[in-house]
Design a protein around this motif. Structure first.
Motif, short mmCIF file in Angstrom:
data_model
loop_
_atom_site.label_atom_id
_atom_site.label_comp_id
_atom_site.label_asym_id
_atom_site.label_seq_id
_atom_site.Cartn_x
_atom_site.Cartn_y
_atom_site.Cartn_z
N THR A 63 22.83 -23.31 -7.89
CA THR A 63 24.03 -23.39 -6.78
C THR A 63 23.64 -24.84 -7.64
OG1 THR A 63 22.42 -24.58 -5.17
CG2 THR A 63 23.97 -22.52 -4.99
N LEU A 66 21.48 -27.35 -5.50
CA LEU A 66 20.68 -27.48 -5.51
C LEU A 66 19.91 -28.04 -7.11
CD1 LEU A 66 19.55 -24.51 -3.51
CD2 LEU A 66 19.59 -26.61 -2.82
N LEU A 249 10.88 -16.25 -10.16
CA LEU A 249 11.28 -17.60 -8.55
C LEU A 249 10.46 -18.91 -8.90
CD1 LEU A 249 11.77 -15.48 -5.19
CD2 LEU A 249 13.43 -16.49 -6.35
N CYS A 429 16.47 -30.13 -7.09
CA CYS A 429 15.94 -29.97 -5.64
C CYS A 429 13.84 -30.19 -6.03
CB CYS A 429 16.09 -28.24 -5.60
SG CYS A 429 16.03 -27.12 -6.05
N PRO B 58 17.50 -29.54 0.91
CA PRO B 58 18.07 -28.29 -0.49
C PRO B 58 16.18 -27.33 -0.86
CG PRO B 58 18.83 -30.99 -1.07
CD PRO B 58 18.25 -31.38 0.66
N ARG B 59 15.19 -29.08 -0.45
CA ARG B 59 14.59 -28.21 -1.14
C ARG B 59 14.16 -26.41 -0.58
NH1 ARG B 59 10.42 -29.17 -4.58
NH2 ARG B 59 8.97 -27.26 -4.66
N LYS B 61 16.50 -25.53 1.13
CA LYS B 61 17.54 -24.14 1.05
C LYS B 61 17.17 -23.22 -0.17
CE LYS B 61 22.27 -24.82 0.79
NZ LYS B 61 23.23 -24.71 0.55
N LYS B 62 16.54 -24.13 -0.79
CA LYS B 62 16.20 -23.13 -2.37
C LYS B 62 14.89 -22.74 -2.11
CE LYS B 62 15.38 -22.61 -6.96
NZ LYS B 62 16.24 -21.79 -7.95
N GLU B 63 14.22 -22.65 -1.47
CA GLU B 63 13.17 -21.72 -0.87
C GLU B 63 13.41 -20.31 -0.20
OE1 GLU B 63 9.90 -24.41 0.60
OE2 GLU B 63 9.31 -25.93 -1.00
N ASN B 66 15.11 -18.13 -2.37
CA ASN B 66 14.36 -18.08 -3.26
C ASN B 66 13.32 -16.66 -2.21
OD1 ASN B 66 14.81 -19.14 -5.67
ND2 ASN B 66 12.26 -20.25 -5.48
N LEU B 69 15.83 -14.01 -1.66
CA LEU B 69 16.10 -13.47 -3.54
C LEU B 69 15.31 -12.45 -3.74
CD1 LEU B 69 17.55 -16.01 -5.26
CD2 LEU B 69 18.78 -14.04 -4.94
N PHE B 84 24.49 -14.53 1.23
CA PHE B 84 26.27 -14.88 0.78
C PHE B 84 26.92 -16.06 0.98
CE2 PHE B 84 31.08 -14.50 1.19
CZ PHE B 84 30.86 -13.84 0.05
N LEU B 86 24.34 -18.87 2.49
CA LEU B 86 23.65 -19.52 1.65
C LEU B 86 24.45 -19.91 0.12
CD1 LEU B 86 20.92 -21.58 2.70
CD2 LEU B 86 20.32 -19.85 1.49
N HIS B 87 24.52 -18.88 -0.23
CA HIS B 87 25.06 -19.72 -1.66
C HIS B 87 27.09 -19.37 -2.28
CE1 HIS B 87 20.94 -18.67 -4.07
NE2 HIS B 87 20.97 -19.56 -3.46
N THR B 89 30.09 -20.48 -1.43
CA THR B 89 31.62 -21.97 -1.21
C THR B 89 31.45 -22.18 0.22
OG1 THR B 89 33.26 -21.19 -1.72
CG2 THR B 89 31.84 -22.08 -3.68
N GLY B 90 31.63 -21.41 0.97
CA GLY B 90 32.19 -21.51 2.31
C GLY B 90 31.12 -22.18 3.23
N ARG B 92 30.40 -26.14 3.98
CA ARG B 92 30.50 -27.40 4.36
C ARG B 92 32.52 -27.92 4.08
NH1 ARG B 92 27.35 -25.30 0.21
NH2 ARG B 92 29.38 -25.59 -0.97
#
Lengths: 551, 204
Positions: A63, A66, A249, A429, B58-59, B61-63, B66, B69, B84, B86-87, B89-90, B92
């Motif tokens: 994204t 990030l 990852l 990030c 953001p960090r 969120k990335k974790e 991960n 996934l 879906f 989280l990744h 464009t819905g 915000r």
């Protein structure tokens, strides 16, 4: 920081080239660790046929929030964060990389592609050069790639192809209607359409089934296992040796050095965001033209203040994207049903060779693609008269079964100022500076793209199309063929790696992705990336057996 | 937002206004339109994602991404949905929709004094949307995009109910696992094929 046991080889990036290297080196007896920043999807994860999730969300791509990238047209302009839409110039970040979602077009570069400067140079404003290797050097490895990856096609069907000794392992894909429409127009004009060589099997081969014609190839993973992604063709063989560990990852942040200035391993963030270190006797970069350069630049040290393996100052420079491509939208009176069949089935190379009377050098090719069942993409294209309402809906009804996309790909000449470097103002990030792309297409690229678009128009007119929309070349468009940012050459002053793709500066560091390309040809790069990776691994194994690489 | 339904991020007024606008973007005719295809449910599902990740960095969120996934093989439906969103464009966009509804009502009052957007007839609503479209209003582009996604996208995300959007096109939907048989279309059936389709084993 967690330390792992030393392996013979640490490969950064598990995509088109990284998994070729993983297979070749593990089969030669080496222990290998692959660090892949993305997830490890399996065949069944591609089964949903979901345009929204696979194509329009970040299933394959990171994204923007990030892991952004920035772009500017030249060094005098401010940079902007690339939007979700334009950022898709990146290849999928997952095990298998771009080979998961590519259309599978699998070309051998032509003989002239390896000697652009001597054939057509010099050209002002470019850094065109000859490769330090020739087509003859590559030929056995093209054959090996076609037979190991699993490429379908019909050998000797194109009068323009370079010489080959052996046919493809399986025959070409059944012609779809977009391919037949191209053939119809091209024949009328005396041109030479031929079956597209594809990394998509058309019958059982190497333990995998053939294509079932479900249409969703480009931008989708293949749930059948017919597409010869490295996830399917390389990884199982590498894992079967028992000598491969693949870590999904895990984002690499630095190549570490020992006291002698040799690469000692890779520091990375694991899936939990903690730093770990993988010691290795050899490091192989396979992260793609943008991220390989970025990691080298991130790996700065007292010994390499400009970034690792960058005494030439050329790491990141001469980036090429195969842009600006032109994609036509063409409609026909009878149904094409482009959502059925295999990605691409007919292609034209008639405009590949340089003809200076056209006002530019080099060339490219065109082919129509099955649209794969992407109604949202069609709905949002500006071809319906109105963007919404009854007129738009009626246009969707009339267009859906009757349209094709036709792509033109032309060579992008290398320009030194087209580059990737570290953005001084923006971090991802992980806190690392993001890749900043500086890119403007050379005038030659634009003329070439315009030319291919106009020739395509004539072909579809001859084929009886009812409507042909030829957009202007987008000079600001980036693309996912990322090439040239660590070019190979014999002279350490003017190249980053030698002809074996070994760093001039760091003797146990190799690069096997398209960063090493000297010029980009007018063709999809993946088969050449892979053939070259086979060639480099062949050298590495030979040198290792002599005791020259791993002590 | 006194009329907020329990479980919905939109008020009744917001929901019905967006539904009405979407129904002009893909109108109902002899086939389904945005209304019958449940485009509003798709949009509401997207907007609900605003609740998922407002408070994490953001960090983190990335974790989290991960984590999800990494468990792809055994993912639950719920995890897939979260991934879906989280990744997607819905996230915000909720505020953009709230402001957008107010703008639709404001513009509607200019067309017919005292009316809100819902109170206009089809022609009046088209008039309002055309004004927004012509001035390249970002909310209109967002609504247009989400309406097309909800109408023509995969039904698993809440829109395109009973494949109503695909039926309008004559698209049978993704053809896995069954695949497609030749001929695929008119041209491959009727244009002479110079290259015989050989699939013989070439390994010898």
């Amino acid at each position: 920081m967690a330390q792992h046991e030393t392996v013979d080889v640490c490969i950064v990036g598990g995509g088109a080239s990284g998994l070729v290297a993983a297979k070749e080196l593990t089969e030669a007896g080496m222990t290998v660790c692959v660090l892949e920043r993305g997830p490890w999807y399996k065949r069944e994860d591609f089964a949903l046929g979901d345009e929204l999730m696979y194509k329009r969300r970040n299933f394959f791509w990171p994204t923007v929030e990030l892991e952004p990238r920035t772009w500017r047209p030249n060094a005098d302009s401010p940079s902007e964060v690339l939007s979700t839409k334009t950022q898709t110039f990146s290849n999928a970040m997952c095990v298998g990389g771009g080979t998961i979602h590519y259309s599978g077009l699998s070309w051998r570069f032509h003989e002239s592609d390896f000697r652009v400067k001597s054939e057509d140079g010099p050209v002002a404003g470019t850094t065109i050069e000859d490769w330090p290797i020739s087509y003859e050097d590559m030929e056995p490895f093209y054959e090996k790639a076609e037979w190991t990856v699993g490429v379908s096609g019909q050998g000797w069907s194109s009068p323009f192809d370079p010489p080959r000794k052996r046919d493809y392992p399986v025959g070409p894909a059944a012609r779809n209607s977009p391919g037949a429409a191209l053939e119809r127009g091209a024949r009328k004009l005396g041109l030479h359409p031929f079956p597209t060589p594809l990394a998509i099997l058309t019958g059982d081969y190497d333990g995998r089934p053939g294509c079932i014609g479900k249409g969703m190839c480009s931008s989708y993973g293949c749930p059948v296992g017919a597409k010869s992604s490295t996830l399917e063709s390389m990884l199982p063989k590498a894992l079967a040796t028992g000598r491969l560990e693949i870590r999904p990852l895990c984002l690499s942040r630095e190549i570490t050095l020992d006291r002698q200035g040799k690469a000692s391993g890779v520091t990375y963030f694991n899936a939990e965001g903690e730093e770990e270190h993988q010691p290795a006797r050899l490091v192989v970069m396979a992260a793609g033209g943008v991220e390989t350069a970025r990691l080298l630049l991130l790996s700065e040290s007292a010994r390499f203040p400009q970034g690792l393996a960058n005494r030439s100052g050329l790491v990141g420079k001469n980036l090429m994207f195969h842009s600006p491509g032109v994609t036509l939208v063409v409609t026909f009176p009878e149904p094409l049903d482009g959502h059925k069949g295999t990605s691409s089935t007919r292609v034209l190379h008639d405009f590949y060779k340089t003809d200076t009377s056209r006002g530019f050098i080099r060339g490219g090719f065109m082919h129509p693609r099955a649209h794969g069942g992407d109604p949202i993409e069609l709905a949002l294209r500006p071809i319906h008269g109105k963007r919404w309402g009854q007129e738009h809906k009626d246009s969707m009804r009339e267009t859906w079964r009757h349209y094709l996309h036709s792509h033109c790909t032309g060579e992008s000449l290398p320009v030194e100022s087209n580059a990737v470097d570290l953005d001084p103002d923006l971090t991802d990030c992980y806190g690392l500076p993001v890749a900043r792309i500086t890119y403007t297409s050379h005038e030659n690229d634009v003329r070439l793209a315009t030319y291919l678009g106009e020739r395509s128009r004539e072909i579809y007119e001859a084929a009886g199309a009812t409507r042909i929309i030829v957009p202007k070349p987008e000079t600001r468009k980036l693309h996912n063929h990322q090439m040239g940012s660590c070019r190979m050459g014999n002279d350490p002053e003017s190249s980053v790696v030698d002809k074996w793709c070994r760093s001039h500066d760091v003797s146990n560091l190799f690069i096997v992705d398209a960063s090493v390309f000297v010029t980009g040809a007018g063709l999809n790069p993946t088969l050449t990336i892979q053939a070259n990776a086979f060639r480099v691994c062949d050298y590495m194994v030979t040198e290792a057996h002599k005791g020259n690489l791993i002590h | 937002m006194s009329d907020t339904d329990s479980g919905s991020v939109l008020s009744d007024h917001e929901r019905t206004t967006i539904e009405a606008a979407a129904a002009r973007i893909v109108p109902s005719d002899e086939g389904a339109g945005a209304r019958e295809a449940g485009v509003i449910d798709y949009i509401e599902g997207l907007l609900a994602a605003d609740d998922v990740d407002t408070d994490i960095s953001p960090r983190e969120k990335k974790e989290y991404a991960n984590f999800i996934l990494g468990g792809m093989g055994g993912r639950t439906e719920e995890q897939q949905a979260t991934l879906f969103k989280l990744h997607g464009t819905g996230s915000r966009h909720l505020q953009a929709y709230r402001d957008g509804v107010r703008e639709l009502d404001r513009a509607a009052a200019e067309v017919a004094s005292g009316k809100d957007f819902r109170g206009l007839d089809d022609e009046g609503q088209d008039q309002v949307l055309t004004v927004l479209d012509e001035r390249k209003d970002p909310f209109f582009t967002l609504l247009l995009t989400h309406t097309m996604e909800g109408f023509y996208g995969h039904p698993r995300h809440g829109g395109n109910k009973d494949r109503a959007g695909w039926e309008v096109l004559g698209y049978p939907g993704p053809s896995f696992p069954h695949g497609n048989e030749k001929p695929y279309g008119w041209y491959d059936a009727n244009e002479p094929d110079e290259f015989a389709e050989e699939k013989k084993d070439r390994s010898s």
